[in-house]
Design a protein around this motif. Structure first.
Motif, PDB file in Angstrom:
ATOM      1  N   SER A 182     -15.619  14.165  34.291  1.00 26.42           N
ATOM      2  CA  SER A 182     -14.346  14.809  34.934  1.00 26.42           C
ATOM      3  C   SER A 182     -14.893  16.094  35.378  1.00 26.42           C
ATOM      4  O   SER A 182     -13.812  16.722  36.075  1.00 26.42           O
ATOM      5  N   PHE A 189     -14.762  11.443  31.752  1.00 34.36           N
ATOM      6  CA  PHE A 189     -13.667  11.253  32.546  1.00 34.36           C
ATOM      7  C   PHE A 189     -12.635  10.298  31.852  1.00 34.36           C
ATOM      8  O   PHE A 189     -12.983   9.638  30.934  1.00 34.36           O
ATOM      9  N   SER A 193      -7.996  12.543  34.441  1.00 35.88           N
ATOM     10  CA  SER A 193      -9.058  13.444  35.053  1.00 35.88           C
ATOM     11  C   SER A 193      -8.358  13.886  36.528  1.00 35.88           C
ATOM     12  O   SER A 193      -8.147  13.027  37.136  1.00 35.88           O
ATOM     13  N   LEU A 196     -13.353  13.815  39.751  1.00 38.85           N
ATOM     14  CA  LEU A 196     -14.493  12.657  39.299  1.00 38.85           C
ATOM     15  C   LEU A 196     -16.022  12.891  39.585  1.00 38.85           C
ATOM     16  O   LEU A 196     -16.128  13.460  40.858  1.00 38.85           O
TER      17      LEU A 196
END
Length: 203
Positions: A182, A189, A193, A196
């Motif tokens: 994240s 992640f 989140s 990315l």
């Protein structure tokens, strides 16, 4: 031959001729103030030994490629905006900086080898592409990877490219996701989140 589709970045720059220069000065100011503008590059540097071949895709004014060159890697940077490439050449001499459309990426056709150890695409570049070219850009990354190479892409949520669609497009383009984070500082992640960072290898 069909007419090239301009990226959303090019449309922004066409609508506001000062936009690219503003972007260059923004990062020059941040660097002058001592702010950390190299976090993405540190993650990439940790992924390979000295002398790795790196493609900085959508390199902008060169902050990542410049850092990685100084760290001892062989860097090629490509960006569609000649203003940004000129700034990269001025601020970060050393890498090979090229004006080019990521949707039509063919570095061997320009005399540059294609077998990159890492291709990094940071700074929300994916969200500045023309939507119709996203898959072609990802397929170009897959074509330019070395056998054990990896692609690292990072961008934010709510910018017109949903994460699940991006991951589907990457799979269609021949990339297999190895890791999802994240942040560029390695936080995991989750479904909540807002950013990315995805690491791929060739499927």
């Amino acid at each position: 031959m069909s007419e090239r589709t301009p990226s959303q970045w090019e449309e922004l720059a066409a609508a506001d001729p000062a936009h690219s220069a503003w972007y260059v000065e923004r990062f020059r100011t941040m660097a002058a103030e001592g702010k950390d503008i190299f976090g993405e590059a540190r993650l990439v540097d940790a992924m390979l030994g000295r002398g790795g071949r790196i493609l900085d895709a959508g390199c902008g004014p060169g902050r990542l490629g410049g850092y990685l060159h100084e760290a001892g890697h062989v860097v090629v940077g490509v960006d569609v905006d000649p203003v940004l490439i000129a700034a990269a050449e001025e601020d970060y001499p050393g890498p090979t900086w090229l004006v080019g459309d990521l949707a039509e990426l063919d570095l061997p056709g320009r005399g540059v080898g294609a077998d990159f150890d890492v291709i990094v695409c940071a700074g929300n570049v994916m969200t500045f592409l023309a939507p119709s070219t996203r898959e072609a850009v990802l397929a170009g990354f897959a074509r330019h990877l070395g056998p054990a190479g990896r692609v690292v892409v990072g961008f934010g949520a709510d910018r017109g490219y949903e994460f699940p669609q991006f991951l589907t497009d990457a799979a269609t383009a021949g990339l297999a996701v190895d890791l999802r984070l994240s942040t560029w500082d390695l936080r995991p992640f989750t479904d909540e989140s807002q950013f990315l960072v995805a690491v791929f290898s060739r499927a």
